[in-house]
Design an enzyme around this catalytic site. Structure first.
Site, mmCIF file in Angstrom:
data_model
loop_
_atom_site.group_PDB
_atom_site.id
_atom_site.type_symbol
_atom_site.label_atom_id
_atom_site.label_comp_id
_atom_site.label_asym_id
_atom_site.label_seq_id
_atom_site.Cartn_x
_atom_site.Cartn_y
_atom_site.Cartn_z
ATOM 1 N N HIS A 1 -21.256 -78.733 -26.312
ATOM 2 C CA HIS A 1 -21.366 -77.455 -27.028
ATOM 3 C C HIS A 1 -20.271 -77.359 -28.087
ATOM 4 O O HIS A 1 -20.516 -76.932 -29.215
ATOM 5 C CB HIS A 1 -21.217 -76.285 -26.053
ATOM 6 C CG HIS A 1 -22.377 -76.118 -25.112
ATOM 7 N ND1 HIS A 1 -23.671 -76.009 -25.528
ATOM 8 C CD2 HIS A 1 -22.427 -76.027 -23.765
ATOM 9 C CE1 HIS A 1 -24.475 -75.852 -24.476
ATOM 10 N NE2 HIS A 1 -23.735 -75.862 -23.391
ATOM 11 N N HIS B 1 -26.876 -66.952 -14.818
ATOM 12 C CA HIS B 1 -27.677 -66.790 -16.030
ATOM 13 C C HIS B 1 -28.542 -65.545 -15.994
ATOM 14 O O HIS B 1 -28.775 -64.920 -17.015
ATOM 15 C CB HIS B 1 -28.585 -68.005 -16.227
ATOM 16 C CG HIS B 1 -27.854 -69.290 -16.045
ATOM 17 N ND1 HIS B 1 -27.435 -69.733 -14.811
ATOM 18 C CD2 HIS B 1 -27.431 -70.198 -16.921
ATOM 19 C CE1 HIS B 1 -26.795 -70.859 -14.942
ATOM 20 N NE2 HIS B 1 -26.769 -71.177 -16.208
ATOM 21 N N TYR C 1 -32.779 -74.913 -20.337
ATOM 22 C CA TYR C 1 -32.353 -76.053 -19.527
ATOM 23 C C TYR C 1 -33.543 -76.945 -19.185
ATOM 24 O O TYR C 1 -33.390 -78.133 -18.954
ATOM 25 C CB TYR C 1 -31.657 -75.581 -18.254
ATOM 26 C CG TYR C 1 -30.450 -74.734 -18.545
ATOM 27 C CD1 TYR C 1 -29.272 -75.313 -18.996
ATOM 28 C CD2 TYR C 1 -30.491 -73.348 -18.403
ATOM 29 C CE1 TYR C 1 -28.168 -74.542 -19.289
ATOM 30 C CE2 TYR C 1 -29.389 -72.572 -18.690
ATOM 31 C CZ TYR C 1 -28.233 -73.163 -19.137
ATOM 32 O OH TYR C 1 -27.151 -72.396 -19.433
ATOM 33 N N GLU D 1 -28.077 -77.309 -25.334
ATOM 34 C CA GLU D 1 -27.817 -77.748 -23.966
ATOM 35 C C GLU D 1 -27.948 -79.266 -23.807
ATOM 36 O O GLU D 1 -27.398 -79.838 -22.872
ATOM 37 C CB GLU D 1 -28.774 -77.054 -22.994
ATOM 38 C CG GLU D 1 -28.598 -75.549 -22.903
ATOM 39 C CD GLU D 1 -27.187 -75.154 -22.501
ATOM 40 O OE1 GLU D 1 -26.499 -75.942 -21.831
ATOM 41 O OE2 GLU D 1 -26.756 -74.050 -22.886
ATOM 42 N N HIS E 1 -20.486 -82.063 -20.659
ATOM 43 C CA HIS E 1 -21.506 -81.099 -21.064
ATOM 44 C C HIS E 1 -20.909 -80.009 -21.962
ATOM 45 O O HIS E 1 -21.414 -79.737 -23.052
ATOM 46 C CB HIS E 1 -22.151 -80.457 -19.826
ATOM 47 C CG HIS E 1 -23.123 -79.385 -20.171
ATOM 48 N ND1 HIS E 1 -24.465 -79.618 -20.339
ATOM 49 C CD2 HIS E 1 -22.937 -78.076 -20.443
ATOM 50 C CE1 HIS E 1 -25.061 -78.495 -20.690
ATOM 51 N NE2 HIS E 1 -24.159 -77.543 -20.749
ATOM 52 N N GLU E 2 -19.846 -79.402 -21.504
ATOM 53 C CA GLU E 2 -19.238 -78.315 -22.285
ATOM 54 C C GLU E 2 -18.695 -78.834 -23.611
ATOM 55 O O GLU E 2 -18.776 -78.153 -24.639
ATOM 56 C CB GLU E 2 -18.137 -77.609 -21.484
ATOM 57 C CG GLU E 2 -18.610 -76.961 -20.180
ATOM 58 C CD GLU E 2 -19.752 -75.981 -20.342
ATOM 59 O OE1 GLU E 2 -19.920 -75.427 -21.441
ATOM 60 O OE2 GLU E 2 -20.505 -75.793 -19.370
ATOM 61 N N HIS F 1 -17.581 -69.301 -14.225
ATOM 62 C CA HIS F 1 -18.708 -70.136 -14.643
ATOM 63 C C HIS F 1 -18.341 -70.893 -15.924
ATOM 64 O O HIS F 1 -17.936 -70.292 -16.904
ATOM 65 C CB HIS F 1 -19.937 -69.265 -14.877
ATOM 66 C CG HIS F 1 -21.195 -70.039 -14.903
ATOM 67 N ND1 HIS F 1 -22.020 -70.125 -13.811
ATOM 68 C CD2 HIS F 1 -21.744 -70.782 -15.868
ATOM 69 C CE1 HIS F 1 -23.053 -70.890 -14.120
ATOM 70 N NE2 HIS F 1 -22.905 -71.306 -15.355
ATOM 71 N N ALA F 2 -18.509 -72.212 -15.887
ATOM 72 C CA ALA F 2 -18.063 -73.042 -17.006
ATOM 73 C C ALA F 2 -18.772 -72.656 -18.300
ATOM 74 O O ALA F 2 -19.996 -72.582 -18.357
ATOM 75 C CB ALA F 2 -18.321 -74.514 -16.707
HETATM 76 ZN ZN LIG Z 1 -24.524 -75.626 -21.513
#
Ligand SMILES: [Zn+2]
Ligand SMILES: *[C@@H]1O[C@H](CO)[C@@H](O)[C@H](O)[C@H]1NC(C)=O
Ligand SMILES: *[C@@H]1O[C@H](CO)[C@@H](O)[C@H](O)[C@H]1NC(C)=O
Ligand SMILES: *[C@@H]1O[C@H](CO)[C@@H](O)[C@H](O)[C@H]1NC(C)=O
Ligand SMILES: *[C@@H]1O[C@H](CO)[C@@H](O)[C@H](O)[C@H]1NC(C)=O
Ligand SMILES: *[C@@H]1O[C@H](CO)[C@@H](O)[C@H](O)[C@H]1NC(C)=O
Ligand SMILES: *[C@@H]1O[C@H](CO)[C@@H](O)[C@H](O)[C@H]1NC(C)=O
Length: 665
Positions: free
Chosen positions: A381, A507, A517, A405, A377-378, A347-348
């Site tokens: 973070h 999750h 999210y 997020e 997206h990553e 999972h990324a």
């Molecule tokens: Zn995220």
């Protein structure tokens, strides 16, 4: 290590973050000298920072190489860090913070949690690692319908790829069932015990239950109202999208499989959970005769590599004057699924090693556009981690989890515009309102579809943590809630005694809330509006690309640097000039699509909404005695007496896991 030892102290536990520093009743006086508190916090930052770093390294080693030996190393490092944290929390509670600066008060307020006693802590820890392990290593096996040869599939990449294809009803059904039965049934008993222990821990810390604890991360007691108020505003848009997609599924799978007045079958929506619908783009595209805005085929034609996807993503950030990832990112990250036989969690995730310089991503990246968006997206973070790395340890966190997020989604949004993809040679599409509609629908499949999904994942868990749903009814009630709000139904009958389908997503079995999210989707459009303005964009927002705009980059960086040093409303104000979470920017962005969907649905005579078949699940109001029984099972003592005394001992804390703001999308 701070040597202060606390014998026994009774804390008046309360419910808001700011009053979390406790008042003591035992003989000694509390220390009201702020210099002492600052000295303590400095020591804590250095010493605990080093221990957390060791812990994260051990976790990384485990999650990128799932062996028992590596799991043990995580437990050891977690034990050491946990013991330190407990002691530091004890020290923190010896201060009377009344006259301290806001900054010192806030740093200390993050140091007040109590963990379960040793045996239960360890049990919880083991449950969490067992659940992660089941989720990460499960393989669904069958004999190949064409060759009869036995074939086994992991979630990533095989089952995910299978679910992403459109058209093969039977394959999807097999995969959905194999996964939910295979994983969910193993997880169910572990998950129920996890709920019990997490509730107990939450109550030790003065919360009503674990859901209450989660909600209060938003520094408000109104979360339940806030999310419902937001959802009411976007529900009409979701219902238009739902009806439109149901028509497309009907055209694809036929009247035997799709009821034009019913909920959507959960296994036909493009992923294992019906969370993101982007893979339905090929059947849902509004103007199929016009160019698609999905550049996946072009990425493949151009022989894009995973490395190039990350380089491109990184460059998007630096074009705005934001920080580049460190050199070590490139050789220490795991950007593709290893082929050396190791079992890994796929999972990324984006990782902060809390040493101010080591930041990594773990992802089993595939060369498709969906993953290209995930890369952005990553990296969002990672950008947040880097921007607040100078902050004291307790402030190295997002303004809230929704903010964390939102950052990468925001970047992925600009990156995905036809304008930008044209510029980097991944699309070659004309400026045409029909193409714009293709683009907006593609965006909606990635965002609007997720709103009721993320909402119900947590509203249901909030009810469950509260003990509102009897044991026998858990799974049916989950699907009843899904049917009511999301308009989705399981494709096959479920067994109320065996199944607990909500657990079969990363999750949930890895102890992350999902309301983050939901919140982030609103934030994302709020931030987008402001950054587009900073970048001097004029015209519709779905055409805005703030690539290359250092004005937009600077505005964003200012907000990211705050980390968790201020309440999230302050961070919101710093960027947008007002303090609320709002649905209007999202609604404005999608207004042309909403109008188009509405006209299209009218044209097709489609029913907006869904009837829930009578044989199926309806929400029930449960008898009080059933709730009571469940509350007992979940260890929820009705809050009658004063809270239990805090007994401080060195022990392994299950909650020591640093907040890894790491979960994909
Ligand atoms: Zn995220
Ligand atoms: C995986 O971990 C084991 C220890 O359990 C170690 O011996 C092995 O070298 C590691 N594999 C890789 C590829 O790092
Ligand atoms: C805080 O400051 C007020 C006003 O100077 C003083 O009366 C009070 O004693 C102080 N409280 C503590 C705990 O130091
Ligand atoms: C089954 O085997 C065929 C022939 O080897 C292969 O092409 C196919 O991908 C396999 N899987 C499925 C789901 O049919
Ligand atoms: C992609 O790779 C193939 C096979 O190696 C090669 O024939 C083709 O020219 C490459 N395409 C591009 C755009 O580099
Ligand atoms: C990773 O790259 C950095 C900087 O280029 C280098 O100093 C370091 O030795 C490399 N580490 C590994 C494990 O290859
Ligand atoms: C970004 O800015 C650079 C330098 O100002 C310029 O050369 C480049 O064309 C710009 N790219 C885009 C896509 O605007």
């Amino acid at each position: 290590m701070a040597a202060t030892s606390i014998l026994l102290s009774v804390a008046l536990l309360c419910c808001s973050l700011t009053s979390a520093i406790s008042v003591k009743f035992h003989g000694g006086r509390l220390n009201s000298n702020e210099d002492d508190a600052i000295a303590f916090l400095n020591e804590y930052n250095t010493e605990y920072g080093a221990l957390v770093n060791q812990y994260v390294i051990a976790s990384w080693n485990y999650e990128t190489n799932l062996t028992d030996e590596n799991a043990n190393a995580v437990a050891v490092a977690g034990g050491v860090a946990g013991a330190y944290y407990e002691e530091a929390s004890a020290t923190a509670s010896t201060f009377d913070t009344t006259n301290f600066s806001e900054d010192t008060k806030r740093q200390l307020s993050y140091l007040d949690s109590v963990s379960l006693e040793a045996a239960e802590s360890e049990e919880l820890y083991n449950i969490l690692s067992d659940m992660a392990n089941i989720y990460g290593t499960y393989q669904a096996c069958r004999s190949n319908p064409m060759t009869g040869v036995k074939e086994c599939m992991y979630l990533e990449p095989e089952l995910t790829e299978l679910m992403a294809q459109v058209g093969n009803y039977e394959d999807h059904l097999w995969a959905w069932q194999a996964w939910h039965n295979g994983v969910g049934r193993q997880l169910r008993p572990l998950y129920l015990r996890y709920v019990e222990l997490k509730n107990k821990e939450a109550q030790l810390n003065g919360y009503a239950d674990y859901g209450d604890q989660w909600r209060q991360k938003y520094e408000t007691t109104e979360m339940e109202t806030i999310v419902q108020d937001l959802y009411v505003q976007v529900e009409p848009l979701y219902k238009q999208l739902h009806a439109y997609i149901r028509r497309k599924l009907y055209d694809t799978y036929g009247p035997d499989k799709i009821d034009l007045r019913g909920p959507l079958p959960a296994h036909l929506l493009g992923d294992m959970w019906g969370r993101f619908w982007v893979n339905l783009n090929s059947i849902a595209i509004p103007f199929p005769e016009k160019p698609s805005t999905d550049p996946s085929p072009e990425m493949i034609r151009q022989n894009y590599t995973v490395e190039r996807m990350f380089q491109t993503g990184n460059q998007f950030y630096t074009s705005m004057g934001l920080l580049p990832v460190p050199d070590t990112f490139w050789n220490l990250s795991m950007l593709e699924k290893p082929t050396d036989g190791r079992e890994v969690a796929c999972h990324a995730t984006a990782w902060d090693f809390y040493d101010g310089k080591d930041f990594r991503i773990r992802m089993c990246t595939k060369v498709v556009f969906e993953d290209f968006q995930t890369v952005h997206h990553e990296l969002g973070h990672i950008q947040y981690y880097m921007q607040y790395a100078f902050q004291p340890l307790n402030f190295r966190d997002g303004a809230n989890d929704g903010f964390h997020e939102a950052v990468g989604e925001l970047m992925a949004m600009s990156f995905s515009t036809t304008k930008h993809l044209n510029a980097i040679g991944l699309l070659n599409v004309p400026d045409d309102p029909d193409v714009d509609m293709n683009f907006l629908l593609f965006q909606a499949l990635n965002t609007i579809s997720t709103l009721p999904f993320h909402l119900t994942q947590d509203t249901w868990r909030w009810s469950m943590f509260r003990g509102d749903i009897p044991l026998e009814e858990l799974n049916d009630n989950y699907w009843a809630e899904k049917a009511r709000v999301v308009g989705v139904a399981p494709p096959v009958g479920r067994d109320p005694a065996l199944d607990l389908d909500i657990t079969a997503i990363y999750h949930v079995c890895n102890d992350f809330d999902m309301i983050r999210y939901f919140m982030r989707t609103f934030y994302q459009y709020q931030f987008n509006e402001v950054l587009c303005q900073a970048a001097g964009h004029t015209g519709p927002l779905y055409k805005c690309d703030f690539y290359n705009s250092t004005a937009a980059g600077d505005a964003l960086a200012e907000m990211l640097k705050l980390g968790a040093s201020k309440p999230w409303q302050d961070a919101m104000e710093a960027l947008t000039g007002q303090r609320d979470i709002l649905a209007t920017p999202l609604l404005n962005y999608f207004e042309p699509l909403r109008a188009w969907l509405e006209a299209e649905n009218i044209k097709n005579g489609d029913y907006i909404g869904w009837d829930i078949p009578p044989k199926q699940l309806v929400n029930k109001e449960f008898a009080p005695h059933l709730k009571e029984k469940m509350q007992q099972k979940l260890g929820l003592s009705p809050a009658r007496e004063s809270p239990s005394p805090r007994l401080r001992k060195n022990r392994m804390s299950s909650d020591i896991r640093p907040a890894l703001h790491n979960v994909r999308l």
